[in-house]
Scaffold this motif. Structure first.
Motif, short mmCIF file in Angstrom:
data_model
loop_
_atom_site.label_atom_id
_atom_site.label_comp_id
_atom_site.label_asym_id
_atom_site.label_seq_id
_atom_site.Cartn_x
_atom_site.Cartn_y
_atom_site.Cartn_z
N VAL A 420 1.02 -1.13 -0.06
CA VAL A 420 -0.06 -0.09 0.00
C VAL A 420 0.89 1.14 -0.03
CG1 VAL A 420 -1.61 1.15 1.26
CG2 VAL A 420 -1.79 -1.33 1.20
N LEU A 421 1.84 1.17 0.94
CA LEU A 421 2.85 2.42 0.87
C LEU A 421 4.05 1.61 1.06
CD1 LEU A 421 1.06 4.59 3.66
CD2 LEU A 421 1.13 5.27 1.36
N SER A 422 5.19 2.67 0.85
CA SER A 422 6.64 1.79 0.99
C SER A 422 6.87 0.89 2.08
CB SER A 422 7.70 2.93 0.89
OG SER A 422 8.94 2.31 1.04
N PRO A 423 6.29 1.19 3.25
CA PRO A 423 6.74 0.45 4.46
C PRO A 423 5.48 -0.51 4.87
CG PRO A 423 6.05 2.54 5.40
CD PRO A 423 6.17 2.58 3.86
N LEU A 424 4.59 -0.49 3.94
CA LEU A 424 3.28 -1.24 4.54
C LEU A 424 2.75 -2.26 3.51
CD1 LEU A 424 1.41 -0.85 7.20
CD2 LEU A 424 -0.09 0.63 5.49
N THR A 425 2.70 -3.36 3.88
CA THR A 425 2.07 -4.32 3.07
C THR A 425 0.66 -5.09 3.60
OG1 THR A 425 4.30 -5.11 2.35
CG2 THR A 425 2.54 -6.71 1.96
N LEU A 426 -0.18 -5.19 2.60
CA LEU A 426 -1.59 -5.59 3.11
C LEU A 426 -1.63 -7.03 2.37
CD1 LEU A 426 -4.44 -5.28 4.16
CD2 LEU A 426 -5.18 -4.13 2.07
N ASN A 427 -2.11 -8.13 3.21
CA ASN A 427 -2.25 -9.39 2.94
C ASN A 427 -3.76 -9.62 2.91
OD1 ASN A 427 0.33 -11.08 2.32
ND2 ASN A 427 0.76 -9.62 3.74
N LEU A 428 -4.35 -10.16 1.86
CA LEU A 428 -5.77 -10.69 2.04
C LEU A 428 -6.06 -11.93 1.34
CD1 LEU A 428 -7.50 -7.08 0.81
CD2 LEU A 428 -7.44 -7.89 3.13
N GLY A 429 -6.55 -12.84 1.90
CA GLY A 429 -6.83 -14.19 1.53
C GLY A 429 -8.13 -14.56 1.77
N GLY A 430 -8.40 -15.65 1.08
CA GLY A 430 -9.71 -16.44 1.04
C GLY A 430 -9.90 -17.81 0.31
N TYR A 431 -10.67 -18.73 0.85
CA TYR A 431 -10.74 -19.94 0.27
C TYR A 431 -12.24 -20.35 0.46
CZ TYR A 431 -8.46 -24.58 -0.67
OH TYR A 431 -8.08 -25.51 -1.17
N TRP A 432 -12.78 -20.71 -0.48
CA TRP A 432 -14.01 -21.12 -0.63
C TRP A 432 -14.34 -22.46 -1.23
CZ3 TRP A 432 -16.36 -23.59 -4.65
CH2 TRP A 432 -17.96 -23.95 -4.64
N GLU A 433 -14.88 -23.49 -0.31
CA GLU A 433 -15.03 -24.88 -0.72
C GLU A 433 -16.38 -25.53 -0.49
OE1 GLU A 433 -12.40 -27.16 2.14
OE2 GLU A 433 -12.40 -25.25 3.19
N ARG A 434 -16.61 -26.54 -1.28
CA ARG A 434 -18.05 -27.10 -0.99
C ARG A 434 -17.68 -28.70 -1.17
NH1 ARG A 434 -22.13 -29.35 -4.10
NH2 ARG A 434 -24.27 -28.82 -3.23
N ASP A 435 -18.15 -29.42 -0.08
CA ASP A 435 -18.06 -30.83 -0.34
C ASP A 435 -19.53 -31.51 0.00
OD1 ASP A 435 -18.24 -32.09 2.58
OD2 ASP A 435 -16.50 -30.40 2.78
N GLN A 436 -19.53 -32.72 -0.31
CA GLN A 436 -21.06 -33.47 0.00
C GLN A 436 -21.33 -33.55 1.34
OE1 GLN A 436 -19.13 -36.85 -2.52
NE2 GLN A 436 -21.22 -36.65 -3.59
N ILE A 437 -20.43 -33.69 2.15
CA ILE A 437 -20.85 -33.93 3.59
C ILE A 437 -21.04 -32.61 4.40
CG2 ILE A 437 -19.77 -34.43 5.77
CD1 ILE A 437 -18.21 -36.89 4.40
N ASN A 438 -20.33 -31.41 4.21
CA ASN A 438 -20.41 -30.32 5.14
C ASN A 438 -21.14 -29.09 4.34
OD1 ASN A 438 -18.82 -31.35 7.67
ND2 ASN A 438 -17.46 -31.97 5.81
N GLY A 439 -21.15 -29.23 3.06
CA GLY A 439 -21.76 -28.09 2.22
C GLY A 439 -20.73 -27.04 2.10
N GLU A 440 -21.10 -25.66 1.83
CA GLU A 440 -20.13 -24.88 1.73
C GLU A 440 -19.68 -24.02 2.82
OE1 GLU A 440 -21.86 -21.89 -1.12
OE2 GLU A 440 -22.70 -23.14 -2.63
N HIS A 441 -18.23 -23.44 2.72
CA HIS A 441 -17.61 -22.70 3.63
C HIS A 441 -16.52 -21.88 3.07
CE1 HIS A 441 -19.16 -25.41 7.01
NE2 HIS A 441 -18.95 -26.47 6.11
N PHE A 442 -16.43 -20.65 3.92
CA PHE A 442 -15.46 -19.58 3.20
C PHE A 442 -14.54 -19.44 4.44
CE2 PHE A 442 -14.09 -15.38 2.57
CZ PHE A 442 -13.48 -15.48 1.46
N SER A 443 -13.39 -19.33 4.30
CA SER A 443 -12.46 -18.99 5.30
C SER A 443 -11.57 -17.69 5.05
CB SER A 443 -11.22 -20.08 5.68
OG SER A 443 -12.03 -21.28 5.98
#
Length: 691
Positions: A420-443
């Protein structure tokens, strides 16, 4: 002048070295910018530790529990909770998940790799489901094996010591114009715990063989292909199940036999210096069978005899089902159950024989996985890793599932790093998944790194993750079959027991309504590099909810989401390398754990830590020593000191290295449970030859 034993290359001062890590966000980046606290255990540190088994080096990770709770079965857990069911941490081996779908566990014994094949271990301390999906719950351990392009010599080694330690390994390597390969086979064996408990020797010997190979082909400057093949075999003596010992007398001690195989393929394509694609696929197979023999007691007289067969009768099974799966209520209802009394009376007519039978706890797991990952340096300030994954898990078991169950899952993920700025780093992450047992989830996960000065960074990380119920937790239908019964029961089970095949009267069924376990984590950390010193400090708060805290086995089965745990604490790790010949590594953790279930505190130590010092005395001699402690594991203090002496010399064209190791328990207390008596020092001598 010979190369240092612990520093295979001349070592620069730490402040001048780019400390790079791969695991937290799936992309190589400076450790100071990673959206997580990371512990790196490199090849030099592995060798300095003197560890004989892979799990042992994880004692060097702050907040990590790495012990043997059941004699010959390692338990490894970050911010440990349950002692025997460590199912809340993801382990990767060259990108292949070792988290087994059947029973939600990582089997460290059957890991198809020898510790000497490992180049590097990166441990992401904290939830990492935003990068790896469900089950990267409390941490991720990423084990990276040695690249055949970096190995130049064949190796043979043997090791022997007390407690039945007898190990061996042979490894070969080859190089072509644009190819390289390596292959290793190894064997480990020991006698487990050596002290008797209540006058009886604990049956916990083990023998493990592994095969691990890799072939790499660089077809051109843009394309690299890799093939990995391997597997393992194991034989472990297991302790008697208390539930079985209460109703019978073992005629054959439990023995667990395991087989594992894998095949992995990977293609890396480099579009440019800022853009690359990786496609990987693998298949894994795991089979595990624990068999045992028992002569069952008559439930009314408590003596051996034909009445023991009632425990495998159809009538008692039906009465058990009518009483809601309550064992006490079942036997209380026996006096008013005509069918059960009739069956018991007919069994009394089989005079002069005992009812004996073999049984087995069987499990077969298959996994097929395909993943596409794209890494793109968008510009000087933005880096994006994104991809998709599809996985098919299949589990077969008569004992746990009464058949075969499948689970297909689909996943999408992305991790973005922005300066974002010279000394500042922003990390954004996400994981979507769907399976037959547990349905949908997002982390999700979000992190900010602020470089307050050259070599010094402050970070804040917020993350959420889930651990989804495994196939057994969600779909259990247990059935323990009577095999190889004694006569006359084997010849005529339908007449004498009411059915064929015949099963133990207790059966357990999952409600199929369990929710995923959840974790919410926040941390504030500092990472600093000085000229000879590297320091990482982390303060964290973790809230774990909807936990499956009760026992889930064929004899105790209480499936619910009533458990919760709150962790709050501080961790630190320090690496000090004043010269190329010295290494000092210190770790420590102070953690407050609050929970509503005592089972979640058994390996949750309030204070723990390690200290390792390695010194190259001369061109041929080296020494290292280590100290580990945890206060407490289930009210028992763990404290151990290790010493390793190494001597290297040449013998014609061969390079020989001798290693002498001693592991000394300082406090002589059991490990977690009273029966885990492990008081004798462990000592071994090893000879390795390289050609």
């Amino acid at each position: 002048m010979p190369v240092s034993l612990w520093a295979m290359e001349p070592m620069m001062p730490l402040a001048d070295m780019p400390a790079m890590v791969l695991t937290p966000a799936r992309v190589s980046q400076p450790q100071s910018e990673a959206p997580a606290s990371v512990t790196v255990i490199d090849r030099n540190l592995i060798e300095a530790s003197g560890a004989r088994e892979l799990y042992e080096v994880l004692k060097l990770v702050p907040g990590m529990t790495a012990i043997k709770v059941d004699g010959n079965v390692p338990t490894v857990a970050y911010h440990g909770t349950q002692a025997r069911d460590s199912r809340r941490m993801l382990v990767l081996l060259d990108g292949r998940s070792q988290y087994q779908p059947g029973l939600s566990r990582v089997n460290w014994n059957d890991m198809p790799v020898d510790i000497r094949d490992v180049e590097r271990i990166e441990v992401t301390r904290g939830p990492a489901a935003a990068a790896y999906g469900a089950n990267a719950f409390t941490a991720v351990v990423n084990i990276i094996t040695r690249d055949p392009r970096d190995i130049s010599k064949h190796t043979v080694s043997v090791r022997g010591g007390n407690n039945g330690i007898l190990d061996g390994r042979a490894a070969a390597v080859g190089h072509g114009d644009n190819t390289a390969w390596r292959a290793s086979v190894s064997r480990r064996a020991d006698d487990g715990y050596d002290e008797p408990f209540e006058g009886e020797t604990r049956p916990d010997r083990k023998r493990i063989e592994t095969l691990n190979t890799e072939w790499v082909w660089e077809s051109d400057s843009h394309n690299t292909f890799a093939l990995q093949v391997g597997g393992s075999q194991s034989r472990l003596e297991r302790q008697q199940e208390s539930g079985v010992a209460d109703i019978g007398r073992y005629t054959r001690e439990p023995v667990q036999k395991g087989e594992r195989a894998f095949l992995g393929l990977e293609w890396q394509h480099v579009f440019s210096a800022t853009h690359q694609l990786k496609i990987s696929t693998y298949g894994q197979y795991n089979k595990e069978v624990t068999d045992f023999g028992v002569c069952y007691l008559d439930p009314f007289t408590g003596q051996q005899g034909p009445g023991g067969a009632l425990l495998f009768s159809q009538e008692l099974r039906e009465l058990y089902s009518q009483n809601g799966g309550d064992t006490a209520a079942t036997f209380a209802a026996v006096p008013t159950s005509g069918p059960v009394l009739s069956r018991y009376g007919s069994l009394q007519g089989v005079a002069g024989v005992n009812f004996c039978a073999d049984s087995e706890l069987d499990l077969q797991e298959e996994r097929y996985d395909l993943e596409v990952q794209d890494t793109w340096q968008i510009n000087d300030r933005m880096r994006l890793v994104s991809g998709a994954n599809v996985r098919h898990d299949r589990v077969s078991s008569q004992a746990y599932l009464s058949g075969t169950e499948d689970n297909v899952s689909y996943r999408l993920f992305g991790n973005l790093a922005v300066d974002v700025l010279s000394p500042l780093t922003l990390n954004l992450g996400g994981y979507w998944e769907r399976d037959q047992i547990n349905g949908e989830h997002f982390s999700p996960r979000g992190g900010v790194s602020w470089r307050v000065a050259p070599g010094h960074t402050l970070r804040y990380v917020y993350s959420r993750a889930v651990r989804t119920p495994d196939i057994y937790e969600d779909q259990a239908i247990t059935n323990i079959q009577a095999l190889d019964m004694s006569e006359p029961f084997a010849s005529n089970p339908e007449a004498l027991l009411g059915w064929s095949p015949s099963y133990f009267f207790i059966t357990q069924s999952s409600p199929g309504t369990l929710k995923p376990e959840k974790i919410r984590s926040e941390e504030i950390g500092y990472y600093g590099q000085f000229r000879f010193l590297e320091l990482d400090v982390r303060y964290f708060q973790e809230e774990l909810t909807d936990l499956l805290s009760h026992a889930l086995n064929p004899f105790e089965f209480e499936p619910n989401n009533e458990g919760w745990v709150k962790h709050q604490g501080t961790e630190a790790q320090l690496t000090f390398r004043p010269t190329v010949n010295h290494l000092l590594r210190l770790t420590g953790a102070h953690i407050h754990t609050h929970t509503n279930k005592k089972t979640e505190t058994r390996i949750a130590a309030r204070d723990s830590g390690s200290a390792l010092w390695a010194w190259q005395l001369a061109s041929q001699w080296g020494v290292s020593t280590a100290y580990y402690f945890a206060n407490d594991y289930n009210d028992y203090r763990y404290e151990r000191a290790d010493l390793q002496i190494r001597f290297r010399h040449r013998a014609g064209p061969a390079e020989l290295e001798w290693r002498a190791v001693i592991q000394h328990a300082l406090n002589k207390e059991p490990i977690v449970f009273e029966e885990n008596q492990y008081q004798e020092d462990r000592m071994w001598l090893e000879l390795e030859m390289k050609i």
